[in-house]
Design a protein around this motif. Structure first.
Motif, PDB file in Angstrom:
ATOM      1  N   ARG A   1       5.036   2.281  -4.576  1.00 39.00           N
ATOM      2  CA  ARG A   1       3.722   1.695  -4.349  1.00 39.00           C
ATOM      3  C   ARG A   1       2.890   2.570  -3.412  1.00 39.00           C
ATOM      4  O   ARG A   1       3.424   3.269  -2.538  1.00 39.00           O
ATOM      5  CB  ARG A   1       3.866   0.296  -3.742  1.00 39.00           C
ATOM      6  CG  ARG A   1       4.705  -0.658  -4.576  1.00 39.00           C
ATOM      7  CD  ARG A   1       4.039  -1.012  -5.888  1.00 39.00           C
ATOM      8  NE  ARG A   1       4.868  -1.930  -6.675  1.00 39.00           N
ATOM      9  CZ  ARG A   1       4.546  -2.385  -7.876  1.00 39.00           C
ATOM     10  NH1 ARG A   1       3.401  -2.011  -8.428  1.00 39.00           N
ATOM     11  NH2 ARG A   1       5.347  -3.200  -8.535  1.00 39.00           N
ATOM     12  N   ALA A   2       1.580   2.481  -3.560  1.00 35.29           N
ATOM     13  CA  ALA A   2       0.672   3.285  -2.741  1.00 35.29           C
ATOM     14  C   ALA A   2       0.822   2.967  -1.259  1.00 35.29           C
ATOM     15  O   ALA A   2       0.693   3.860  -0.410  1.00 35.29           O
ATOM     16  CB  ALA A   2      -0.769   3.052  -3.191  1.00 35.29           C
ATOM     17  N   GLU A   3       1.124   1.710  -0.932  1.00 36.34           N
ATOM     18  CA  GLU A   3       1.212   1.298   0.470  1.00 36.34           C
ATOM     19  C   GLU A   3       2.326   2.036   1.219  1.00 36.34           C
ATOM     20  O   GLU A   3       2.264   2.181   2.441  1.00 36.34           O
ATOM     21  CB  GLU A   3       1.446  -0.206   0.554  1.00 36.34           C
ATOM     22  CG  GLU A   3       2.719  -0.674  -0.104  1.00 36.34           C
ATOM     23  CD  GLU A   3       2.833  -2.206  -0.125  1.00 36.34           C
ATOM     24  OE1 GLU A   3       1.948  -2.852   0.445  1.00 36.34           O
ATOM     25  OE2 GLU A   3       3.799  -2.717  -0.729  1.00 36.34           O
ATOM     26  N   GLU A   4       3.326   2.534   0.485  1.00 40.78           N
ATOM     27  CA  GLU A   4       4.422   3.242   1.130  1.00 40.78           C
ATOM     28  C   GLU A   4       4.007   4.618   1.631  1.00 40.78           C
ATOM     29  O   GLU A   4       4.703   5.219   2.460  1.00 40.78           O
ATOM     30  CB  GLU A   4       5.599   3.379   0.158  1.00 40.78           C
ATOM     31  CG  GLU A   4       6.177   2.061  -0.339  1.00 40.78           C
ATOM     32  CD  GLU A   4       7.334   2.272  -1.295  1.00 40.78           C
ATOM     33  OE1 GLU A   4       8.250   3.043  -0.948  1.00 40.78           O
ATOM     34  OE2 GLU A   4       7.314   1.687  -2.399  1.00 40.78           O
ATOM     35  N   PHE A   5       2.902   5.149   1.132  1.00 42.74           N
ATOM     36  CA  PHE A   5       2.472   6.497   1.494  1.00 42.74           C
ATOM     37  C   PHE A   5       1.130   6.482   2.227  1.00 42.74           C
ATOM     38  O   PHE A   5       0.485   7.518   2.379  1.00 42.74           O
ATOM     39  CB  PHE A   5       2.357   7.363   0.232  1.00 42.74           C
ATOM     40  CG  PHE A   5       3.656   7.538  -0.484  1.00 42.74           C
ATOM     41  CD1 PHE A   5       4.468   8.622  -0.224  1.00 42.74           C
ATOM     42  CD2 PHE A   5       4.075   6.601  -1.415  1.00 42.74           C
ATOM     43  CE1 PHE A   5       5.678   8.781  -0.869  1.00 42.74           C
ATOM     44  CE2 PHE A   5       5.287   6.750  -2.070  1.00 42.74           C
ATOM     45  CZ  PHE A   5       6.098   7.837  -1.795  1.00 42.74           C
ATOM     46  N   THR A   6       0.715   5.321   2.682  1.00 42.14           N
ATOM     47  CA  THR A   6      -0.605   5.172   3.292  1.00 42.14           C
ATOM     48  C   THR A   6      -0.575   5.532   4.772  1.00 42.14           C
ATOM     49  O   THR A   6       0.329   5.122   5.507  1.00 42.14           O
ATOM     50  CB  THR A   6      -1.096   3.719   3.126  1.00 42.14           C
ATOM     51  OG1 THR A   6      -1.197   3.426   1.736  1.00 42.14           O
ATOM     52  CG2 THR A   6      -2.447   3.530   3.782  1.00 42.14           C
ATOM     53  N   GLU A   7      -1.568   6.329   5.204  1.00 41.67           N
ATOM     54  CA  GLU A   7      -1.763   6.619   6.628  1.00 41.67           C
ATOM     55  C   GLU A   7      -2.554   5.453   7.232  1.00 41.67           C
ATOM     56  O   GLU A   7      -3.709   5.211   6.869  1.00 41.67           O
ATOM     57  CB  GLU A   7      -2.538   7.928   6.792  1.00 41.67           C
ATOM     58  CG  GLU A   7      -1.858   9.146   6.183  1.00 41.67           C
ATOM     59  CD  GLU A   7      -0.667   9.605   6.995  1.00 41.67           C
ATOM     60  OE1 GLU A   7      -0.437   9.035   8.088  1.00 41.67           O
ATOM     61  OE2 GLU A   7       0.044  10.526   6.561  1.00 41.67           O
ATOM     62  N   GLU A   8      -1.925   4.729   8.181  1.00 43.95           N
ATOM     63  CA  GLU A   8      -2.529   3.503   8.682  1.00 43.95           C
ATOM     64  C   GLU A   8      -3.371   3.710   9.938  1.00 43.95           C
ATOM     65  O   GLU A   8      -4.025   2.770  10.407  1.00 43.95           O
ATOM     66  CB  GLU A   8      -1.434   2.471   8.950  1.00 43.95           C
ATOM     67  CG  GLU A   8      -0.675   2.082   7.682  1.00 43.95           C
ATOM     68  CD  GLU A   8       0.429   1.093   7.956  1.00 43.95           C
ATOM     69  OE1 GLU A   8       0.731   0.865   9.155  1.00 43.95           O
ATOM     70  OE2 GLU A   8       1.002   0.565   6.987  1.00 43.95           O
ATOM     71  N   GLY A   9      -3.371   4.901  10.529  1.00 38.63           N
ATOM     72  CA  GLY A   9      -4.158   5.159  11.743  1.00 38.63           C
ATOM     73  C   GLY A   9      -5.617   5.380  11.407  1.00 38.63           C
ATOM     74  O   GLY A   9      -6.082   6.526  11.308  1.00 38.63           O
ATOM     75  N   ILE A  10      -6.353   4.289  11.220  1.00 39.28           N
ATOM     76  CA  ILE A  10      -7.757   4.386  10.819  1.00 39.28           C
ATOM     77  C   ILE A  10      -8.640   3.644  11.813  1.00 39.28           C
ATOM     78  O   ILE A  10      -8.194   2.730  12.520  1.00 39.28           O
ATOM     79  CB  ILE A  10      -7.982   3.813   9.405  1.00 39.28           C
ATOM     80  CG1 ILE A  10      -7.578   2.329   9.346  1.00 39.28           C
ATOM     81  CG2 ILE A  10      -7.261   4.629   8.365  1.00 39.28           C
ATOM     82  CD1 ILE A  10      -7.895   1.666   8.016  1.00 39.28           C
ATOM     83  N   ALA A  11      -9.887   4.074  11.865  1.00 41.58           N
ATOM     84  CA  ALA A  11     -10.904   3.391  12.672  1.00 41.58           C
ATOM     85  C   ALA A  11     -12.187   3.373  11.858  1.00 41.58           C
ATOM     86  O   ALA A  11     -12.418   4.249  11.023  1.00 41.58           O
ATOM     87  CB  ALA A  11     -11.124   4.106  13.998  1.00 41.58           C
ATOM     88  N   THR A  12     -13.017   2.367  12.124  1.00 46.91           N
ATOM     89  CA  THR A  12     -14.260   2.203  11.369  1.00 46.91           C
ATOM     90  C   THR A  12     -15.458   2.401  12.290  1.00 46.91           C
ATOM     91  O   THR A  12     -15.531   1.794  13.369  1.00 46.91           O
ATOM     92  CB  THR A  12     -14.321   0.793  10.739  1.00 46.91           C
ATOM     93  OG1 THR A  12     -13.185   0.608   9.910  1.00 46.91           O
ATOM     94  CG2 THR A  12     -15.576   0.650   9.898  1.00 46.91           C
ATOM     95  N   LEU A  13     -16.391   3.252  11.859  1.00 47.90           N
ATOM     96  CA  LEU A  13     -17.596   3.526  12.622  1.00 47.90           C
ATOM     97  C   LEU A  13     -18.787   3.598  11.670  1.00 47.90           C
ATOM     98  O   LEU A  13     -18.650   4.056  10.521  1.00 47.90           O
ATOM     99  CB  LEU A  13     -17.485   4.855  13.377  1.00 47.90           C
ATOM    100  CG  LEU A  13     -16.496   4.928  14.555  1.00 47.90           C
ATOM    101  CD1 LEU A  13     -16.436   6.343  15.095  1.00 47.90           C
ATOM    102  CD2 LEU A  13     -16.898   3.956  15.663  1.00 47.90           C
ATOM    103  N   PRO A  14     -19.966   3.200  12.120  1.00 48.81           N
ATOM    104  CA  PRO A  14     -21.169   3.352  11.285  1.00 48.81           C
ATOM    105  C   PRO A  14     -21.437   4.836  11.010  1.00 48.81           C
ATOM    106  O   PRO A  14     -21.198   5.686  11.878  1.00 48.81           O
ATOM    107  CB  PRO A  14     -22.277   2.731  12.137  1.00 48.81           C
ATOM    108  CG  PRO A  14     -21.562   1.811  13.069  1.00 48.81           C
ATOM    109  CD  PRO A  14     -20.254   2.472  13.376  1.00 48.81           C
ATOM    110  N   GLU A  15     -21.947   5.128   9.827  1.00 50.23           N
ATOM    111  CA  GLU A  15     -22.150   6.511   9.437  1.00 50.23           C
ATOM    112  C   GLU A  15     -23.221   7.209  10.276  1.00 50.23           C
ATOM    113  O   GLU A  15     -23.283   8.446  10.320  1.00 50.23           O
ATOM    114  CB  GLU A  15     -22.529   6.589   7.957  1.00 50.23           C
ATOM    115  CG  GLU A  15     -23.808   5.863   7.603  1.00 50.23           C
ATOM    116  CD  GLU A  15     -24.110   5.888   6.112  1.00 50.23           C
ATOM    117  OE1 GLU A  15     -23.248   6.369   5.355  1.00 50.23           O
ATOM    118  OE2 GLU A  15     -25.191   5.434   5.707  1.00 50.23           O
TER     119      GLU A  15
END
Length: 603
Positions: free
Chosen positions: A467-481
């Motif tokens: 599954r894709a979730e097994e290879f997902t990089e989870e260190g994400i942050a959200t910012l306005p463009e």
């Protein structure tokens, strides 16, 4: 990727046909391939009658030994004359029609996007029919594989199919040709699966089955339902077949057949290289090889009353399986002569396959082994015909590396079910011994000499089923463009455990992706005032966490992008809050290397 120039075609004119339409096209390929196999059979009959008996006829003897030629000792020149015609055809129209043809088809599948010139089907039909009909020691399976593959590639190009569908049709055409020629529908499917299909799935397997079944039906209705080899007395064949000592002895036969496969591969490669070095004149090269074959044909006819090693010559194999040709010395002589005649024929430039010669070698070797064993161990219940059948499958398996194809095809041709257990064991042993002596098969060694490395013992990329979730990089942050580089560092800090920034628009939907390394690089280049929108990647695909990795890879490839956003739920929402991580091509590349490492035998 091969540096070969692909055939002329428009890069954007391909389209993926719907499943139903593709299935119908596969049936059409089966019809065309089946008719091609029938036509090829009659071409061989025509040339054989013309060259050996000076008559116009489409009748071939089948399992009957060949009658003496009307030319007497001048039959020595028959293979030479036929060979000159073969050289003219291959030089003028299709150089790839020389040899067995299977390496050329594998080359097209793995290195040329499934592109085969239409002229190859016609040139291969005529050249191989000339070779076999005039007595060259070659078989029918290689030519019909290349003929079927060429016809399938032409049909795929005609309707502008996508690359994967074109390659699948090539496998379907090759399998259909095998099935129609040998009356072995299961063997045709196995051949396509083992040697031709880079991908095994429902979307590729179904067209192969449809095409193979259709071609087999046409072959059966036209050429008959009779197996290629008929064993007359099942009770005789089964006698002692499951005896433990016979199974052990047949395993030893598997060892001998493995060594034979190695010898066959090495000798054929040696003769091909030697003839190329001797002279650049293809006419002289092939005439020399076929002159030796002609001398051998006349020698057998003069001494034993039959040509035995001419062409595919199923008649001699049939005589062995019927128990009519079980003289030990003659079997050994036939084995050596067939090995030499086949390598001389193909090495000097004949057009034909190795499957039939391999069957011949296995039958003579197996029967001779059984006879020798019965002399050494007279109280044992030894049936040489059993050993002949086991030898046939073992040599074919060892030479080609296609274990299932060898087992299934020999079973379908002989219907000798009672010895299937020792046959399976012997084939496995033969392939193991051959691999211990040489990694290459008789098909792959030719590609290796061209600098194209192909392994018939491929393993499927098992990680693609995860599954894709097994290879997902989870260190994400959200910012306005609209956030600037300097503001991003103020919000996140410089030591943040963030790998990717998701850039959002006014609707809180992801509009771009930026790696944290990219953010650091922008600051290093003094772009602190740039908005993140100017730095982010705006092209990406959206997938679900439970999607198979194979689906993700397909989307990345089709869209030509480096990143996939992985959503917890439906990927179509586009909302940043539902993104659980990012999957990138570099991470996938690392996964591929880890997958390879897990299958590697090197510590």
């Amino acid at each position: 990727m091969s540096t070969d120039t692909p055939l002329n075609r428009e890069p954007n004119d391909e389209r993926e046909a719907p499943a139903l339409v593709f299935s119908l096209i596969a049936v059409i390929v089966g019809i065309v391939t089946g008719l091609g196999a029938v036509l090829f059979y009659y071409l061989i009959s025509f040339f054989h009658n013309l060259f050996f008996y000076g008559r116009l006829s489409l009748t071939l003897g089948g399992e009957s030994l060949l009658e003496p030629s009307i030319w007497g000792p001048f039959v020595i020149l028959v293979p030479v004359i036929g060979g000159l015609g073969v050289v003219w055809l291959t030089r003028t129209f299709a150089p790839e029609a020389r040899g067995s043809g299977v390496p050329e088809v594998i080359d097209a599948v793995y290195f040329r996007e499934g592109l085969i010139r239409p002229v190859v089907a016609a040139a291969k039909s005529l050249a191989s029919a000339l070779s076999i009909g005039s007595g060259a020691s070659v078989g029918k399976e290689g030519p019909i594989i290349q003929i079927g593959a060429s016809l399938a590639s032409s049909i795929a190009r005609l309707v502008h199919l996508s690359t994967w569908q074109r390659i699948t049709l090539i496998a379907a055409g090759a399998g259909g040709g095998i099935a129609a020629t040998f009356n072995t529908p299961l063997g045709g499917v196995m051949f396509a699966v083992e040697l031709m299909l880079p991908e095994l799935s429902v979307r590729t397997f179904m067209p192969v089955v449809l095409s193979t079944a259709t071609a087999s039906y046409i072959g059966r209705t036209t050429l008959g339902m009779t197996p290629a080899f008929v064993i007359p007395a099942p009770e005789a064949v089964s006698a002692g077949a499951l005896d433990f000592y016979n199974i052990a002895a047949m395993s030893v036969l598997g060892v001998v057949c493995g060594v034979t496969a190695w010898l066959f591969i090495r000798l054929l490669s040696f003769t091909e290289v030697t003839f190329e070095r001797l002279t650049s004149n293809q006419y002289l090269r092939h005439a020399t090889g076929m002159l030796f074959v002609g001398l051998m044909l006349f020698g057998f006819q003069y001494t034993y009353g039959h040509y035995h090693i001419a062409g595919a010559n199923y008649a001699t194999i049939s005589e062995i399986l019927h128990g009519n040709l079980l003289a030990f010395q003659l079997l050994v002589l036939l084995f050596g002569a067939k090995l030499l005649a086949t390598t001389l024929s193909l090495g000097s430039g004949s057009s034909g396959g190795i499957f039939s010669p391999a069957l011949f070698l296995g039958a003579t070797l197996g029967a001779a082994f059984g006879i020798a064993l019965s002399l050494i161990w007279p109280t044992a219940n030894i049936n040489p015909m059993n050993y002949a059948v086991v030898g046939m499958a073992s040599v074919v398996g060892g030479v080609t590396g296609a274990a299932l194809t060898a087992i299934v095809m020999v079973f379908e041709m002989t219907r000798a079910y009672t010895i299937i257990i020792p046959l399976i064991i012997a084939v496995a042993v033969a392939i193991g011994i051959r691999r211990a002596l040489i990694d290459e098969t008789i098909y792959s060694i030719k590609l290796t000499r061209r600098g194209k490395h192909f392994s018939s013992e491929r393993h499927r990329n098992l990680f693609l089923m995860r599954r894709a979730e097994e290879f997902t990089e989870e260190g994400i942050a959200t910012l306005p463009e609209a956030t600037t580089v300097s503001n991003a560092f103020e919000l996140l800090g410089r030591e943040a455990e963030v790998q990717y920034l998701l850039l959002t628009d006014e609707y809180d939907e992801v509009s771009g992706i930026l790696s944290f390394e990219g953010l650091l690089a922008a600051e290093h280049e003094h772009h602190e005032d740039w908005p993140l929108a100017r730095l982010g990647h705006r092209r990406f695909v959206q997938v679900g966490a439970r999607d198979l990795l194979s689906q993700v890879v397909q989307q990345l490839t089709q869209q030509g992008v480096d990143y996939a956003l992985v959503y917890a739920g439906a990927a179509e929402t586009g909302l940043a809050e539902e993104v659980v991580g990012v999957l990138d091509k570099d991470h996938l590349a690392d996964s591929v290397m880890e997958q390879f490492r897990s299958f590697s035998t090197t510590p």
